[in-house]
Design a protein around this motif. Structure first.
Motif, mmCIF file in Angstrom:
data_model
loop_
_atom_site.group_PDB
_atom_site.id
_atom_site.type_symbol
_atom_site.label_atom_id
_atom_site.label_comp_id
_atom_site.label_asym_id
_atom_site.label_seq_id
_atom_site.Cartn_x
_atom_site.Cartn_y
_atom_site.Cartn_z
ATOM 1 N N ALA A 305 0.829 -1.203 0.000
ATOM 2 C CA ALA A 305 0.000 0.000 0.000
ATOM 3 C C ALA A 305 0.867 1.258 0.000
ATOM 4 O O ALA A 305 0.589 2.227 -0.709
ATOM 5 C CB ALA A 305 -0.926 0.001 1.217
ATOM 6 N N LEU A 306 1.927 1.231 0.794
ATOM 7 C CA LEU A 306 2.756 2.429 0.869
ATOM 8 C C LEU A 306 3.490 2.666 -0.454
ATOM 9 O O LEU A 306 3.642 3.809 -0.896
ATOM 10 C CB LEU A 306 3.733 2.318 2.044
ATOM 11 C CG LEU A 306 3.015 2.284 3.415
ATOM 12 C CD1 LEU A 306 4.018 2.137 4.546
ATOM 13 C CD2 LEU A 306 2.133 3.524 3.617
ATOM 14 N N ALA A 307 3.906 1.580 -1.128
ATOM 15 C CA ALA A 307 4.533 1.729 -2.446
ATOM 16 C C ALA A 307 3.538 2.339 -3.431
ATOM 17 O O ALA A 307 3.856 3.247 -4.201
ATOM 18 C CB ALA A 307 5.024 0.374 -2.958
ATOM 19 N N GLU A 308 2.306 1.847 -3.374
ATOM 20 C CA GLU A 308 1.293 2.358 -4.296
ATOM 21 C C GLU A 308 0.934 3.810 -3.983
ATOM 22 O O GLU A 308 0.714 4.618 -4.885
ATOM 23 C CB GLU A 308 0.049 1.470 -4.235
ATOM 24 C CG GLU A 308 -0.999 1.896 -5.251
ATOM 25 C CD GLU A 308 -1.781 0.732 -5.804
ATOM 26 O OE1 GLU A 308 -1.187 -0.357 -5.969
ATOM 27 O OE2 GLU A 308 -2.983 0.911 -6.068
ATOM 28 N N ALA A 312 1.077 6.921 -6.497
ATOM 29 C CA ALA A 312 -0.112 7.719 -6.793
ATOM 30 C C ALA A 312 0.145 9.201 -6.498
ATOM 31 O O ALA A 312 -0.246 10.077 -7.267
ATOM 32 C CB ALA A 312 -1.298 7.211 -5.980
ATOM 33 N N VAL A 313 0.819 9.461 -5.394
ATOM 34 C CA VAL A 313 1.103 10.846 -5.011
ATOM 35 C C VAL A 313 1.974 11.518 -6.071
ATOM 36 O O VAL A 313 1.781 12.684 -6.429
ATOM 37 C CB VAL A 313 1.793 10.897 -3.626
ATOM 38 C CG1 VAL A 313 2.482 12.234 -3.414
ATOM 39 C CG2 VAL A 313 0.772 10.640 -2.527
ATOM 40 N N ALA A 314 2.925 10.755 -6.624
ATOM 41 C CA ALA A 314 3.837 11.318 -7.626
ATOM 42 C C ALA A 314 3.090 11.773 -8.869
ATOM 43 O O ALA A 314 3.566 12.630 -9.613
ATOM 44 C CB ALA A 314 4.907 10.285 -7.995
ATOM 45 N N GLN A 315 1.913 11.194 -9.093
ATOM 46 C CA GLN A 315 1.170 11.554 -10.303
ATOM 47 C C GLN A 315 0.169 12.690 -10.088
ATOM 48 O O GLN A 315 -0.486 13.123 -11.022
ATOM 49 C CB GLN A 315 0.437 10.311 -10.841
ATOM 50 C CG GLN A 315 1.399 9.309 -11.474
ATOM 51 C CD GLN A 315 0.776 7.937 -11.622
ATOM 52 O OE1 GLN A 315 -0.387 7.757 -11.294
ATOM 53 N NE2 GLN A 315 1.546 6.977 -12.085
ATOM 54 N N ASP A 377 -5.211 12.222 -2.929
ATOM 55 C CA ASP A 377 -5.724 13.500 -3.412
ATOM 56 C C ASP A 377 -6.860 13.942 -2.492
ATOM 57 O O ASP A 377 -8.031 13.797 -2.826
ATOM 58 C CB ASP A 377 -6.202 13.306 -4.861
ATOM 59 C CG ASP A 377 -6.761 14.588 -5.456
ATOM 60 O OD1 ASP A 377 -6.599 15.652 -4.831
ATOM 61 O OD2 ASP A 377 -7.363 14.509 -6.538
ATOM 62 N N ALA A 378 -6.510 14.477 -1.318
ATOM 63 C CA ALA A 378 -7.552 14.872 -0.369
ATOM 64 C C ALA A 378 -7.011 15.917 0.600
ATOM 65 O O ALA A 378 -5.882 15.801 1.070
ATOM 66 C CB ALA A 378 -8.035 13.658 0.418
#
Lengths: 461, 461
Positions: A305-308, A312-315, A377-378
């Motif tokens: 989850a942390l890798a994902e 996701a944050v990078a995008q 994204d929140a």
């Protein structure tokens, strides 16, 4: 040690000649002058491959081969039987006893070496993961797949349209239970989905005349067909092509004229191997899945989850939030109702929480009865809304357990933190501080009486 | 979809001819009449491979190649540049711009197709696990390994002893930072340990004259060398051999006479690929390890331990025991001291318990603060002894935490059950009953005041 080959022949001259050939091809050899000593040497030295003379006075090659196949510890060692008498019965008996190939004496050296390379390559590929300490994977690899549970899908690669029907009916007569269909070389190379690939491509001589040996390399290089097995129907005169075909990755050569029983045995052997290779790929896939998902709840696990989340944050170019969700007094459930009941509650909680996620949110089991929700994204108001909803979803209705025999009420406490520097990458340091801030908020929620949401006092910068 | 190739050439006739060749080799094609449209088409269609004319008026092939390599989303697409002018500068510029190969016009069809197959095969192998939902694996795969962090180990395969020194000094002049040594074909095939294998075998023409193309297949088939890369030094006249060598698995062909800079670039490219492939194997290994071990404590995880337990029991003919070990009031530690402290306690507890295991005992983290100890060969009295020892080991001394800032006392409760029908396999049903019995004993230990061992009242049959 790799590359050790056992030669068993009762004639000393034959052993010497064969030994010479193998030594100059850089294999280490062992020799046995009969079947009994061959079996003994196999158990003592575990050679990588065994060459057996069919006729030996004390115990013939056939019996040795059967004994090797019947023993769990030796059944996977490749075996080639050979004999001066290459009639139907000899060939067939050898293959039926489990030999990987039968060859006529005098041995064609180029073909023999090509076949040895091909068999050793298979063994090396099969054993690629055999020493990994993951024993569940080992168990998966060792499991012998039921080869014919699924109807084999066989594609006959033909060259001339007018020869098609003839080939199809010959092959269907040889193995009626398999699904046979014909395909041209362009159609085979045009396949664009591995799921549409047959198990085996059987290449006929007229297709070979047009496409050449390269068709094997072509099928091996294309993503859709690279895991399919390939075999060639070849006239006996084309043995040199046969050796090269094996080196290019063909699984076997079917000699012309096609003997029904022999061809059937060779095809069945190819299918067994294909099913085994497929099963191994699945075992790997499953273990890789276990590395990524929590088996109890089906949620992502922590590292995954942390890798994902990082990815996701990078995008995104936005604030992101992290929630820690902990079930209240969960220990009591385990203590009073047992772990099976506790596990069932965790499963149901995960199911409920999953319903309230926004697209892109990543929920994982953080450990024990604690969950982590990463929101790439929140901002705080969105995160708070989602957290309140989760809290209500978990706690509002009782959990029906043990087939309706028990009803339990479970609540959760939630701690939230957000990162307020949009566009920054998620470094390990930021992640650590987010988790720390959420954890502190979570503990405040516990102290304030549980079953509630508490936000970190300030955003993590 | 697999097998789509983009052709970029400003001359319509050239495009048509090349397109014809590729179409009859069963590739789908896209064509561009200049560099600008080539770049655009790559982004729109993501072809599997790109063929670029070196000289195009709007944007030359070199610039297109550089643009593709500079963009994360296109940098892994194989590129071949070609030009009628095949002088030193052209060849070198192409390779330096990141092209996978440079070829002179008119294109040698057999070699071109062999090269295309080889590049596509690499892509397919590299992308084998790219769609697996394990994102941590994806991250590992995407990580570009630092190719030259480790000194490349290059083995020059020579045929005649008197040619050895000459080859060695040429190659050392080409790439002084690499470690060069020579090896004969027999010595190369005699390697028995992958750790002793060089990164690359560079096969010289005189070795080739003796051993033939089969040496490639030999190196590929042997366990010690199958992951090494192979390249061939070939005279330009031997292009047909070159195509076959690529199909057999060679990574590249170094044309004679050896141009220093070009050879260096080609060798560096091979090393990059080798490092990448090694990194991918490691990523897979790590993920398979994660599937088997608990990252926090380093103990086996649950599914892994139970698989190993079954395997171990199958090899013994004795009673076996199962212990559940649960830390007392552990929730309080997490709540009062935070999860980091709780995690540190778990790590230290695991360390302490590990000291008391007998050979063959399997300790795993069962979940949260609960551990499972499987003893494939133990009756109740032995199990009880081990349990008492574990209990004392966990509880007797306080835990020093946060660099000595905190000292905590932790105790454990243990439940034991044994199976008393020696020689029976460990079925899922027996396992379930053992866990159930140990769990019940564990709960009895909790009710009796914690920090103690309780045995199940009767053995599981």
């Amino acid at each position: 040690m790799a590359g050790q080959i056992l030669i068993a022949d009762d004639l000393s001259l034959n052993r010497t000649v064969l030994r010479g050939k193998l030594t100059s091809a850089c294999y280490r050899t062992l020799t046995a002058n009969g079947g009994v000593s061959a079996l003994k040497l196999v158990h003592e030295h575990r050679p990588d491959l065994v060459l057996l003379d069919y006729h030996m006075p004390d115990m013939d090659g056939l019996a040795v081969c059967q004994a090797l196949r019947a023993d769990r510890s030796t059944r996977d060692i490749p075996v080639i039987l050979f004999s001066a008498n290459a009639d139907h019965a000899h060939r067939l008996n050898a293959l039926a006893a489990g030999a990987d190939d039968f060859m006529a004496k005098p041995l064609d050296e180029a073909y023999l070496l090509g076949r040895i390379r091909s068999l050793l390559r298979n063994v090396a590929r099969r054993d690629e993961w055999r020493n990994h300490p993951n024993t569940a994977l080992q168990a998966g690899l060792a499991e012998s797949a039921e080869p014919f549970a699924m109807r084999p899908d066989m594609a006959l690669v033909t060259g001339r349209a007018e020869a098609r029907e003839g080939w199809l009916s010959s092959m269907a007569a040889i193995w009626p239970d398999a699904r046979w269909h014909d395909i041209t070389v362009p159609a085979a190379l045009g396949l664009d989905d591995p799921r549409k690939s047959p198990d085996v491509f059987v290449i006929t001589p007229d297709a070979m005349d047009r496409a050449g040996l390269h068709v094997i390399a072509e099928l091996r290089s294309r993503a859709a067909t690279r895991h399919a097995e390939i075999c060639l129907i070849l006239p006996p005169a084309a043995r040199a092509d046969g050796a090269m075909a094996l080196d290019l990755g063909a699984a076997d050569i079917l000699p012309l004229p096609l003997d029904r029983a022999e061809t059937r045995l060779r095809l069945e052997k190819i299918i067994s191997r294909k099913r085994c290779a497929d099963a191994q790929r699945r075992a790997l896939e499953n273990q890789l899945g276990l590395a990524a998902f929590d088996p109890l709840t089906g949620l992502h696990n922590r590292s995954h989850a942390l890798a994902e989340f990082s990815r996701a944050v990078a995008q995104k170019n936005a604030e992101f939030a992290l929630l820690l969700i902990d079930l209240d007094r969960f220990k009591d459930i385990n203590d009073q109702h047992g772990h099976n009941t506790g596990d069932e509650v965790l499963r149901q909680v995960a199911q409920r929480m999953r319903q309230d996620l926004r697209h892109g949110d990543i929920l994982c089991r953080y450990g024990g009865e604690e969950f982590l929700l990463a929101m790439p994204d929140a901002d705080m108001s969105v995160a708070r809304l989602v957290a309140e909803r989760l809290c209500a979803r978990v706690g509002d209705h009782p959990y029906i357990l043990r087939d309706g025999l028990a009803k339990l009420r479970v609540t959760a406490s939630v701690g939230i933190s957000v990162h307020d520097a949009p566009g920054r990458a998620l470094t390990t340091d930021i992640l650590k501080r987010l988790i720390g801030a959420s954890d502190m908020a979570l503990r405040a929620a516990k102290h304030a009486g549980r079953n509630r949401v508490v936000s970190a006092q300030s955003a993590v910068a």
